[in-house]
Design a protein around this motif. Structure first.
Motif, PDB file in Angstrom:
ATOM      1  N   GLY A  47       0.791  -1.228   0.000  1.00  0.00           N
ATOM      2  CA  GLY A  47       0.000   0.000   0.000  1.00  0.00           C
ATOM      3  C   GLY A  47       0.821   1.274   0.000  1.00  0.00           C
ATOM      4  O   GLY A  47       0.642   2.129   0.852  1.00  0.00           O
ATOM      5  N   TRP A  48       1.726   1.446  -0.994  1.00  0.00           N
ATOM      6  CA  TRP A  48       2.487   2.685  -1.103  1.00  0.00           C
ATOM      7  C   TRP A  48       2.863   2.977  -2.551  1.00  0.00           C
ATOM      8  O   TRP A  48       2.857   2.089  -3.399  1.00  0.00           O
ATOM      9  N   ILE A  49       3.150   4.252  -2.807  1.00  0.00           N
ATOM     10  CA  ILE A  49       3.698   4.690  -4.087  1.00  0.00           C
ATOM     11  C   ILE A  49       4.888   5.592  -3.799  1.00  0.00           C
ATOM     12  O   ILE A  49       5.015   6.143  -2.701  1.00  0.00           O
ATOM     13  N   LYS A  50       5.780   5.728  -4.771  1.00  0.00           N
ATOM     14  CA  LYS A  50       6.901   6.656  -4.660  1.00  0.00           C
ATOM     15  C   LYS A  50       6.778   7.679  -5.781  1.00  0.00           C
ATOM     16  O   LYS A  50       6.547   7.321  -6.937  1.00  0.00           O
ATOM     17  N   VAL A  51       6.919   8.952  -5.407  1.00  0.00           N
ATOM     18  CA  VAL A  51       6.864  10.058  -6.361  1.00  0.00           C
ATOM     19  C   VAL A  51       8.059  10.973  -6.114  1.00  0.00           C
ATOM     20  O   VAL A  51       8.675  10.932  -5.047  1.00  0.00           O
ATOM     21  N   GLN A  52       8.377  11.813  -7.104  1.00  0.00           N
ATOM     22  CA  GLN A  52       9.488  12.746  -6.970  1.00  0.00           C
ATOM     23  C   GLN A  52       9.167  13.815  -5.941  1.00  0.00           C
ATOM     24  O   GLN A  52       8.042  14.278  -5.839  1.00  0.00           O
ATOM     25  N   ALA A  53      10.195  14.223  -5.190  1.00  0.00           N
ATOM     26  CA  ALA A  53      10.059  15.283  -4.186  1.00  0.00           C
ATOM     27  C   ALA A  53      10.585  16.581  -4.788  1.00  0.00           C
ATOM     28  O   ALA A  53      11.703  17.005  -4.510  1.00  0.00           O
ATOM     29  N   GLY A  54       9.790  17.190  -5.647  1.00  0.00           N
ATOM     30  CA  GLY A  54      10.201  18.442  -6.280  1.00  0.00           C
ATOM     31  C   GLY A  54      11.375  18.244  -7.220  1.00  0.00           C
ATOM     32  O   GLY A  54      11.480  17.244  -7.909  1.00  0.00           O
ATOM     33  N   LYS A  55      12.305  19.189  -7.221  1.00  0.00           N
ATOM     34  CA  LYS A  55      13.472  19.125  -8.100  1.00  0.00           C
ATOM     35  C   LYS A  55      14.724  18.658  -7.371  1.00  0.00           C
ATOM     36  O   LYS A  55      15.818  18.685  -7.922  1.00  0.00           O
ATOM     37  N   ALA A  56      14.589  18.220  -6.122  1.00  0.00           N
ATOM     38  CA  ALA A  56      15.727  17.783  -5.325  1.00  0.00           C
ATOM     39  C   ALA A  56      16.350  16.521  -5.909  1.00  0.00           C
ATOM     40  O   ALA A  56      15.646  15.655  -6.441  1.00  0.00           O
TER      41      ALA A  56
END
Length: 82
Positions: A47-56
């Protein structure tokens, strides 16, 4: 290949969960009832997803990722009958 997408999938070729044949068919992701288009990795059973944290970026120059927890649904965008 079956009509059920893999339980865990990543778009990054260096990941052990990368499956190019599944990505070629196109994967749709619904997270907490909302369709997401910016998912880089997901796991349905955990039950999780990973997405980008802005431009870091991390120390290897890859985008920094954050993990969001909640119900995940996945489906193939096209049918395997083609």
């Amino acid at each position: 290949m079956s009509d059920t997408p893999p339980d865990r999938l990543s778009i990054h070729p260096f990941s052990e969960h990368h499956a190019p044949e599944a990505l070629e068919r196109g994967i749709g992701i619904k997270f907490k009832g909302e369709v997401k288009t910016n998912v880089e990795e997901y796991c349905i059973s955990e039950g999780w997803i990973k997405v980008q944290a802005g431009k870091a970026l991390d120390r290897k120059g890859r985008p920094l990722m954050i993990t969001l927890k909640g119900p995940v649904e996945a489906w193939f965008e096209d049918s395997s009958e083609s």
